[in-house]
Design an enzyme around this catalytic site. Structure first.
Site, PDB file in Angstrom:
ATOM      1  N   HIS A   1       4.066   1.365   2.089  1.00  0.00           N
ATOM      2  CA  HIS A   1       5.254   0.732   1.510  1.00  0.00           C
ATOM      3  C   HIS A   1       5.884   1.619   0.432  1.00  0.00           C
ATOM      4  O   HIS A   1       7.110   1.711   0.326  1.00  0.00           O
ATOM      5  CB  HIS A   1       4.882  -0.620   0.885  1.00  0.00           C
ATOM      6  CG  HIS A   1       4.336  -1.621   1.859  1.00  0.00           C
ATOM      7  ND1 HIS A   1       3.004  -1.965   1.901  1.00  0.00           N
ATOM      8  CD2 HIS A   1       4.938  -2.348   2.827  1.00  0.00           C
ATOM      9  CE1 HIS A   1       2.810  -2.879   2.854  1.00  0.00           C
ATOM     10  NE2 HIS A   1       3.965  -3.131   3.433  1.00  0.00           N
TER      11      HIS A   1
ATOM     12  N   ASP B   1       4.823   0.242  12.599  1.00  0.00           N
ATOM     13  CA  ASP B   1       5.334  -0.803  13.494  1.00  0.00           C
ATOM     14  C   ASP B   1       6.490  -0.220  14.296  1.00  0.00           C
ATOM     15  O   ASP B   1       7.647  -0.596  14.114  1.00  0.00           O
ATOM     16  CB  ASP B   1       5.787  -2.012  12.666  1.00  0.00           C
ATOM     17  CG  ASP B   1       4.641  -2.601  11.863  1.00  0.00           C
ATOM     18  OD1 ASP B   1       3.674  -3.069  12.478  1.00  0.00           O
ATOM     19  OD2 ASP B   1       4.708  -2.572  10.617  1.00  0.00           O
TER      20      ASP B   1
ATOM     21  N   HIS C   1       0.852  -1.185   0.000  1.00  0.00           N
ATOM     22  CA  HIS C   1       0.000   0.000   0.000  1.00  0.00           C
ATOM     23  C   HIS C   1       0.893   1.243   0.000  1.00  0.00           C
ATOM     24  O   HIS C   1       2.127   1.121  -0.093  1.00  0.00           O
ATOM     25  CB  HIS C   1      -0.940  -0.032   1.200  1.00  0.00           C
ATOM     26  CG  HIS C   1      -0.245  -0.298   2.515  1.00  0.00           C
ATOM     27  ND1 HIS C   1       0.643   0.589   3.075  1.00  0.00           N
ATOM     28  CD2 HIS C   1      -0.290  -1.360   3.360  1.00  0.00           C
ATOM     29  CE1 HIS C   1       1.102   0.105   4.221  1.00  0.00           C
ATOM     30  NE2 HIS C   1       0.564  -1.098   4.421  1.00  0.00           N
TER      31      HIS C   1
END
Lengths: 285, 285
Positions: free
Chosen positions: B37, B150, B34
Site C-alpha cells: 500500500h 490483484d 503494508h
C-alpha cells in the site's frame, strides 16, 4: 447552439462552462423529439444551467425482436427544434463513438428492473442504466431530467444515483399529452389512424381508474380488472400488462393506501405503447 | 492529514482542493496496510496530486463463507502509517455510511470477471466494481492507483473505466514482496510460521516458470503443470488455480506468444493466497 458527435469535444465544451461556474443540466433522449422532450428542456432551462441534450438510440436497451432498426430518427429536425428551445449543446454520438469495443461493463438496478416493462423487456433497463451511467460520466451534470412517461426508468435511475453516490439531482417531469389525452411518444408515429384513435382508451382507462380510487375503491386487483376490461372492450389493443404498484418501490399492492402507480403497456398492431398515472390516496381518518 | 468517515465531509474537502486547481489521486484500500500500500501512496504522491486514501472493508466483495468478519483491521495504526507517507486525507466510512439502504445497483464487468479468482469467488468482482464505482463517484479522482498483486482486479477496473467513459486514469503499481519473495498481503498475518515458510513456493514457482518461458518453453499447459508440480511437491498448499492467460484480455492461451499472466491461488490452511507474474515473450524472428 453547438453540436458535436465526439465525446472529447463535448467534454471540452462542458469543462469550459464549468470553469466559468456554470451548472450543467442533462436531457438524455433517443431523438425524434416531441413536446414531451420540449417540456424536459423547458424545466432544464429554468435552472439557468448550461443545457446539454443528448440524442442516442441506444442499442443496448433494445431486445433482439424490438424496433431498434426502425426506430424513427431525424437529426436535422431535432437540431432545429432544440435550438429554438434554447439548448446549449446537442450531443449526437454514433454507436461506434459510444461503444468502440464490445461492452463488457453493465450497470444493473435489481428488483425495480424485474417488474412491469422489465419483465416483458428483459435486459432493457440494464441497457438504460448502463448508457445513462456512461452519459453521466461523460457530461458530469449537476442535474438530469427524465420524463414520467417512463416512470419505471425514472425510479431506476434515481435509485442508481443514490446507490452509487452520483452527485447528480434527478428531476422528474410530468407526462405531456396530446389534446385528446394520448401520451406523447416517438413511437406514436407508427400508429395507423384507426390505432391512433383506439389508443385513447389508455389514458381514458387510467382516468377512470383514478376516479374509481378517489371514489373509494381500494382493491388493486379490482382497479386492474376495470382498466383491462375497458381496454379490451373499447379497442383491439393486446394487453402486455396492467398493474397497480407502490409508486415509490414498485412493490406489490393489494389494498391501496399510499400513492400508487397505475401502469400499463398495450400493443396496437406491432406498436407497443406505455402509459401511467400516479394516484394519491386520501387516508381514511 | 485529515480524517473523515463522512461522504459529505470528504466531498467538501475535495471540492475545495479542486477549486484551487489541485488534481486528485485516489488509493482505495481495505486497510491493515503494508509496504504494498505504501508503494501505491508513493506513486500517487509523485503526481503532485492531493492524495485521498480510502479504507473500507467492503462486505459486497466477500462471499458467504469468506473472511469478512475476521479480516484484519487496525485503523489507528493505518492512520499513523499513511500520515507519515504523506496522504492528505483518509476516508474510512462505516458500512452504514456506504450502504445506508439495501443495495439494488451493481456494476459488472463481464468475461474478465468469470475466470481465475472470479470463478472461485462468484460475485467478488461485482462487489469490487460496484464499490470502486461508488468511491470514484464520491472522490471524482483524476487518477486511481491499484496494485498488480490483484492483477485481475486492476484489469477489470481499467475496463470498467473505459466502457463507462469515466474520466479517470487507472495506474497499476508493481507487486511489492518480502525480502524472501512472498507477495505482500494483509492476509499473510493469518499464516502460521510453517505456512509462511511453505508459501515461498508461490513466488519461486512463478520465477521458475518465467525462466522456463525465457528458455523457450511455449506450451501454456506445460508451464501450468510445472508450477502445480512444484507447489505440490514442496508444500502442503491446496491449489485453487494455476493458469497461464493472455495478460491483456485474460483469454485462454495454448501457445505462448504475446505477454502472458501466470496467475495462481493456493490455500494454506484456511488462508487463500494469490500471486502472479506477467511474462513478456521475445518473439521468434
Amino acid at each position: 447552439m453547438k453540436r458535436t458527435s465526439r465525446i472529447s469535444e463535448l467534454r471540452e465544451i462542458i469543462s469550459s462552462e464549468k470553469k466559468r461556474g456554470r451548472k450543467i443540466a442533462l436531457v438524455p433522449t433517443m431523438g425524434f423529439l416531441h413536446r414531451g422532450h420540449l417540456s424536459l428542456i423547458e424545466q432544464a432551462k429554468q435552472t439557468d444551467a448550461f443545457v446539454v441534450l443528448s440524442i442516442f438510440v441506444n442499442p443496448l436497451q433494445f431486445g433482439p425482436n424490438e424496433d431498434l432498426s426502425r426506430y424513427p430518427r431525424d437529426l436535422e429536425r431535432d437540431a432545429h427544434l432544440v435550438e429554438e428551445a434554447g439548448v446549449d449543446v446537442v450531443f449526437h454520438p454514433s454507436v461506434e463513438e459510444m461503444y468502440p469495443r464490445p461492452m463488457l461493463t453493465f450497470v444493473e438496478v435489481g428488483e425495480l428492473d424485474r417488474v412491469l416493462c422489465g419483465s416483458s423487456r428483459p435486459g432493457h433497463f440494464r441497457g438504460v442504466a448502463t448508457v445513462v451511467s456512461k452519459l453521466f460520466n461523460i457530461v458530469q451534470p449537476d442535474m438530469a431530467f427524465f420524463g414520467q412517461k417512463d416512470y419505471q426508468q425514472y425510479l431506476i435511475i434515481e435509485r442508481m444515483v443514490k446507490d452509487l453516490s452520483l452527485p447528480i439531482e434527478i428531476c422528474p417531469v410530468p407526462i405531456v399529452r396530446e389534446e385528446d389525452g394520448l401520451a406523447m411518444s416517438s413511437r406514436n408515429i407508427y400508429l395507423t389512424a384507426e390505432q391512433r384513435l383506439e389508443a385513447l382508451v389508455l389514458s381514458k382507462s387510467l382516468n377512470e381508474a383514478e376516479r374509481s380510487i378517489h371514489g373509494g375503491q381500494r382493491s388493486a386487483r379490482e382497479i386492474e380488472r376495470q382498466i383491462r376490461e375497458k381496454i379490451t372492450l373499447e379497442s383491439h389493443g393486446v394487453i402486455d400488462y396492467v398493474e397497480v404498484r407502490d409508486a415509490g418501490s414498485l412493490s406489490d399492492v393489494t389494498d391501496i393506501q399510499s400513492p400508487v402507480l397505475l401502469a400499463l403497456a398495450v400493443k396496437f398492431g406491432t406498436t407497443r405503447l406505455i402509459d401511467n398515472k400516479v394516484v394519491e390516496v386520501e387516508q381514511n381518518v
